[in-house]
Each structure stands twice: as C-alpha cells, then as structure tokens.
Design an enzyme around this catalytic site. Structure first.
Site, PDB file in Angstrom:
ATOM      1  N   ARG A  57       0.851  -1.191   0.000  1.00  0.00           N
ATOM      2  CA  ARG A  57       0.000   0.000   0.000  1.00  0.00           C
ATOM      3  C   ARG A  57       0.890   1.246   0.000  1.00  0.00           C
ATOM      4  NH1 ARG A  57      -2.541   3.163   4.810  1.00  0.00           N
ATOM      5  NH2 ARG A  57      -3.737   4.691   3.635  1.00  0.00           N
TER       6      ARG A  57
ATOM      7  N   HIS B  82      -2.866  11.046   0.782  1.00  0.00           N
ATOM      8  CA  HIS B  82      -2.292  10.812   2.118  1.00  0.00           C
ATOM      9  C   HIS B  82      -1.574  12.102   2.533  1.00  0.00           C
ATOM     10  CE1 HIS B  82      -0.849   7.428   5.004  1.00  0.00           C
ATOM     11  NE2 HIS B  82      -0.517   8.581   5.559  1.00  0.00           N
TER      12      HIS B  82
ATOM     13  N   GLU C  61      -7.390   8.717   6.387  1.00  0.00           N
ATOM     14  CA  GLU C  61      -7.651   9.379   7.669  1.00  0.00           C
ATOM     15  C   GLU C  61      -8.138  10.820   7.554  1.00  0.00           C
ATOM     16  OE1 GLU C  61      -4.249   8.977  10.231  1.00  0.00           O
ATOM     17  OE2 GLU C  61      -4.316   6.800  10.211  1.00  0.00           O
TER      18      GLU C  61
ATOM     19  N   ASN D  44      -7.188   2.176   9.925  1.00  0.00           N
ATOM     20  CA  ASN D  44      -5.860   2.329  10.516  1.00  0.00           C
ATOM     21  C   ASN D  44      -6.053   2.279  12.019  1.00  0.00           C
ATOM     22  OD1 ASN D  44      -4.954   2.690   7.944  1.00  0.00           O
ATOM     23  ND2 ASN D  44      -4.397   4.856   8.199  1.00  0.00           N
TER      24      ASN D  44
ATOM     25  N   TYR E 191      -4.387   2.180  15.797  1.00  0.00           N
ATOM     26  CA  TYR E 191      -3.199   2.405  16.622  1.00  0.00           C
ATOM     27  C   TYR E 191      -3.440   2.276  18.114  1.00  0.00           C
ATOM     28  CZ  TYR E 191      -0.579   3.583  12.502  1.00  0.00           C
ATOM     29  OH  TYR E 191       0.041   3.503  11.287  1.00  0.00           O
TER      30      TYR E 191
ATOM     31  N   GLU F  53      -3.385   0.058   8.206  1.00  0.00           N
ATOM     32  CA  GLU F  53      -2.190   0.410   8.975  1.00  0.00           C
ATOM     33  C   GLU F  53      -2.346  -0.120  10.395  1.00  0.00           C
ATOM     34  OE1 GLU F  53      -1.176   4.602   9.159  1.00  0.00           O
ATOM     35  OE2 GLU F  53      -1.537   4.849   7.015  1.00  0.00           O
TER      36      GLU F  53
HETATM   37  C1  FCB Z   1      -1.149   7.398  10.763  1.00  0.00           C
HETATM   38  C2  FCB Z   1      -0.734   7.905   9.382  1.00  0.00           C
HETATM   39  C3  FCB Z   1       0.603   7.394   8.927  1.00  0.00           C
HETATM   40  C4  FCB Z   1       1.610   7.293  10.051  1.00  0.00           C
HETATM   41  C5  FCB Z   1       1.027   6.591  11.250  1.00  0.00           C
HETATM   42  C6  FCB Z   1       1.975   6.429  12.399  1.00  0.00           C
HETATM   43  O1  FCB Z   1      -2.015   8.302  11.338  1.00  0.00           O
HETATM   44  O2  FCB Z   1      -1.698   7.534   8.430  1.00  0.00           O
HETATM   45  O3  FCB Z   1       1.029   8.218   7.881  1.00  0.00           O
HETATM   46  O4  FCB Z   1       2.107   8.540  10.355  1.00  0.00           O
HETATM   47  O5  FCB Z   1      -0.114   7.262  11.681  1.00  0.00           O
END
Ligand code: FCB
Length: 441
Positions: free
Chosen positions: A74, A118, A163, A291, A293, A346
């Site tokens: 990607r 992006h 995002e 994505n 985290y 992600e």
């Molecule tokens: C996300 C982004 C990516 C990267 C990660 C850690 O928010 O999409 O570009 O910076 O965080």
C-alpha cells in the site's frame, strides 16, 4: 492459529513520508513542504525533502517487500507530483514515476493498493482555502480522473482518502499538522468536503477502473470511559462522535451523528454548508480500510497514564498497547456499519531501536511482541467473531518522516540509516514476512 489462505499481507507507506525529491521533476510544493520548513512546526525542523529517497530507490525497496515474503504493497500517490498546482496542467514526469514504480510492484508479483490522498495537498490549493473551500470537491475529482485514467486497472485496491479525521482536525482544528490552522469553522468545513470528495471520487474510480475494489481508510480509536461516572461516560460518547462516528455515519448512513450536530459550536461551524449534499458521501464501497493504533481512556478527573489500568504498556509515541481493543473495534464496525469487507490498512508501533546497523539483523523484540498481540487478539480474534477482515498492512515498511515528530520516531519494520540510506530489516520484518508466507502467527 492460522489465517485464511487468501488473506492479504502487506506493508504500507505514504508518498511524502518516504519519496523525498520534494520539488524535483516538476513536483509542486505541498502543504507539508511549507509547514515543515516553517520554524517550530516539526521536531528538529525535520522535513521530507529527502526522506528515504524512495523516489530513486524504489526498485530496491519494492524488491525487499517481496523478498521478505509479503504479497501486497500500500503506497500513496502525490497530488502535487501529478498536478503541481492542484488543478490544470498535468506533470507527465510525475505520472511516469508512478507508472515505473507500479511496473516494479507488479513485476515482483505484489498486489498494489493505492491511496489517492495521504496528506500532501498542493500548496497552491491551500492558498485558496484548501479543504475548507467547497471547490475542492471538484479539484479532487479532477485529480482522481487523471490518476485513475492513467493507472486505473493495474491497481488491486483504490483508497480515496487516508484518515480524513487527521486531515481536518489535526490540520485545521488543532493545527499540529499541515496546514497548521486552528479554526473550528474551517476544520468542520474541511471534514465535510473530505467526505464529499470521497463520494465524488468513487464513481470516477468505478468508471476508469471497472471491477477494481474501492474504499476509504479511516483511523478509528475506541473511546473508553475510565469509570461509570456519568461524566466519564458522557465525555467518552462525545469523543466517539468526534473521532469515529463523525466519519463512519456519513460514509455508511449519509448523515452526521445527531448528538454532535446538536452542539451549538459545531452547528455554527457548519452554518454555511450545504447539508443536503452529505448523502453523496454514502456512495457504496467495496471495503473499509481501518488504521488502528490505540484506544483512548476518557476520564473527567485523571490525566496521562493515570487513566490506564495498572501495568499498561505504551509505545514510544505514548500510545497504549492493547490488541484486543483492535478486535473489538473491528467487531463493532462490522455490526454497526456492515462494510462488505475490512482491511487493516495500517497498524504498527514506534519503539527506540538499537541504533547499530552492524548486525545482520536488528533486534526489535518490543515491535515483534506488538505485532503478535495485535494479530492474535485483534485480527485473528475478529475473524473468529465473523468479521470479514480480508487484509492486514503493517505500518510501516521502513522508518520514515513521521509528520510533526520528524525522523525521531521509527515505525519501520526495516531500519533506515538516513546518512547513508542503507536499509536493514529488523527482526519484526522477518517475523511478519514469515506470517505472510505461512499464515501462522
Ligand atoms: C497514521 C498515518 C501514517 C503514520 C502513522 C503512524 O495516522 O496515516 O502516515 O504517520 O499514523
């Protein structure tokens, strides 16, 4: 634990974070070039002028993805490389770069997943209001038309936006990302136009790339009340509206969440917006990219780590490590919104790596453990619950320009020595490559 044989295993990157060559071969200035060259905006004044020099080193990087064992890649396409001023003249050298890069991806037998946006907005468009100008819906449609006509059917998955919460809220509300604006009206207008731009782009992709799956990528983060104190619960519900539902509801239901819309300041910010058009954001898609985290723990009384359960673990970004929350978010999205398919586009972590590249393999045990936990308690758990999770992309292929954090935070499964541009796979790269080949965590 075994993943389905057709599960897609990939790595993710984005144009501004890795390409460098920020103003070469006709590329126009983007908001991140301007922002990062403005004193005080990024850590150490870091910028993406050179980054990982992927613009030149892409054959080596793409071969590495394949050699490690992954099946998909990607990446994102840089709007100002293709249309330097955002609209009008097309820069053939920009299109040629992605054409060559894509040849390499396909020659290596990798499935290309391309993100149209992006975060590297042409500065010339920001000078006219950027995402807060309603005309950007047409500007983005024009760009989408050019890119998908050129590269359309060679891509295996098109992602309109990465995002949009970050583009609008970090960029125009909190001002910690480019273009560094702090203005609530501009932020909510930006979010609105991002949603409409997504809605406008999908039919163009369908026309130029018939049969190629298309969707959008959102960053979703569970908002967990710290206690059953009604104030904690109320703040967490509000946080969920702001982070998650503000984008999920328009995309899947064509409307904004009523609880947030009832807030006076948000209603005021949207006063001049044509709300009847919002349903255009709810265009049918083939997949949702998530994505993932971290989860947020919301407390009216406590701050920082005090909000988290005793013994909680954190990454170098100070993001909590708790894989099950990713699984629960996947299940919730499946149950409440029912996307046809979901990809984790992600997931990953920054940790301080050993700074030596003398060893053949760079040991990063914390990152290996991180991936194991998220694959087991997140992805595999969600599959067991019946979530149509089809793919998983690690963030990131290699250390890169981490936006406001500059080069200090390293998310790569491959280490980059910025002085020499030498790439050294970390243990996590071999670990994930093995998972990709065998389907076994
Ligand atoms: C996300 C982004 C990516 C990267 C990660 C850690 O928010 O999409 O570009 O910076 O965080």
């Amino acid at each position: 634990m075994t993943f389905p044989a057709d599960f897609i295993w990939g790595v993710a990157t984005s144009s501004y974070q890795i390409e460098g060559a920020a103003l070469e071969d006709g590329r126009g200035e983007c908001i991140w070039t301007r922002f990062s060259h403005t004193p005080g905006k990024t850590k150490n004044g870091d910028h993406g002028d050179v980054a990982c020099d992927h613009y030149r080193r892409y054959p080596e990087d793409i071969k590495l993805i394949r050699d490690l064992g992954f099946g998909a890649y990607r990446f994102s396409i840089s709007w100002p490389r293709i249309i330097p001023l955002g609209t009008g003249r097309v820069n053939e050298m920009g299109l040629d770069f992605y054409d060559r890069m894509l040849d390499e991806v396909l020659n290596q037998g990798l499935q290309p997943y391309a993100t149209l946006y992006h975060w590297d907005l042409p500065q010339a468009l920001e000078d006219q209001g950027g995402w807060s100008n309603p005309a950007i819906v047409d500007w983005f449609a024009e760009y989408t038309e050019v890119v998908t006509r050129a590269l359309g059917d060679r891509i295996k998955g098109w992602i309109t936006l990465n995002e949009p919460w970050c583009s609008s809220m970090l960029g125009y509300l909190w001002g910690v990302h480019a273009p560094g604006v702090q203005d609530m009206t501009r932020a909510y207008r930006a979010a609105h136009h991002l949603l409409l731009a997504h809605g406008a782009a999908i039919p163009i992709i369908r026309r130029n790339a018939p049969g190629v799956p298309a969707g959008i990528t959102l960053n979703l983060a569970p908002q967990i009340p710290h206690s059953d104190d009604p104030l904690d619960i109320q703040m967490a519900t509000r946080g969920d509206g702001f982070m998650n539902r503000w984008f999920l509801d328009p995309i899947f239901k064509g409307e904004y969440p009523a609880d947030l819309l009832a807030e006076e300041m948000i209603a005021a910010a949207l006063a001049d917006v044509d709300m009847t058009r919002l349903k255009e954001a709810a265009v049918p898609t083939d997949f949702l990219g998530i994505n993932y985290y971290m989860r947020w723990i919301i407390s009216s009384k406590l701050d920082g780590h005090d909000r988290f359960p005793a013994g909680s673990r954190f990454t170098e970004m100070d993001w909590e490590i708790y894989g099950r929350a990713m699984g629960e978010m996947l299940l919730r999205v499946h149950q409440e919104y029912g996307p046809k398919a979901i990809h984790i586009t992600e997931n990953g972590a920054a940790f301080p790596d050993p700074d030596t590249t003398t060893d053949a393999i760079l040991e990063d045990p914390l990152r290996v453990e991180f991936y194991k936990e998220y694959l087991r308690d997140g992805a595999q758990w969600a599959l067991d619950q019946g979530v149509p999770l089809k793919g998983y992309f690690a963030w990131s292929l290699m250390d890169n320009f981490e936006w406001g954090e500059g080069y200090e935070k390293r998310f790569g499964i491959v280490h980059v020595d910025y002085a020499t541009q030498k790439r050294t796979p970390k243990r996590s790269a071999y670990y994930l490559g093995e998972v990709a080949r065998t389907g076994v965590i």
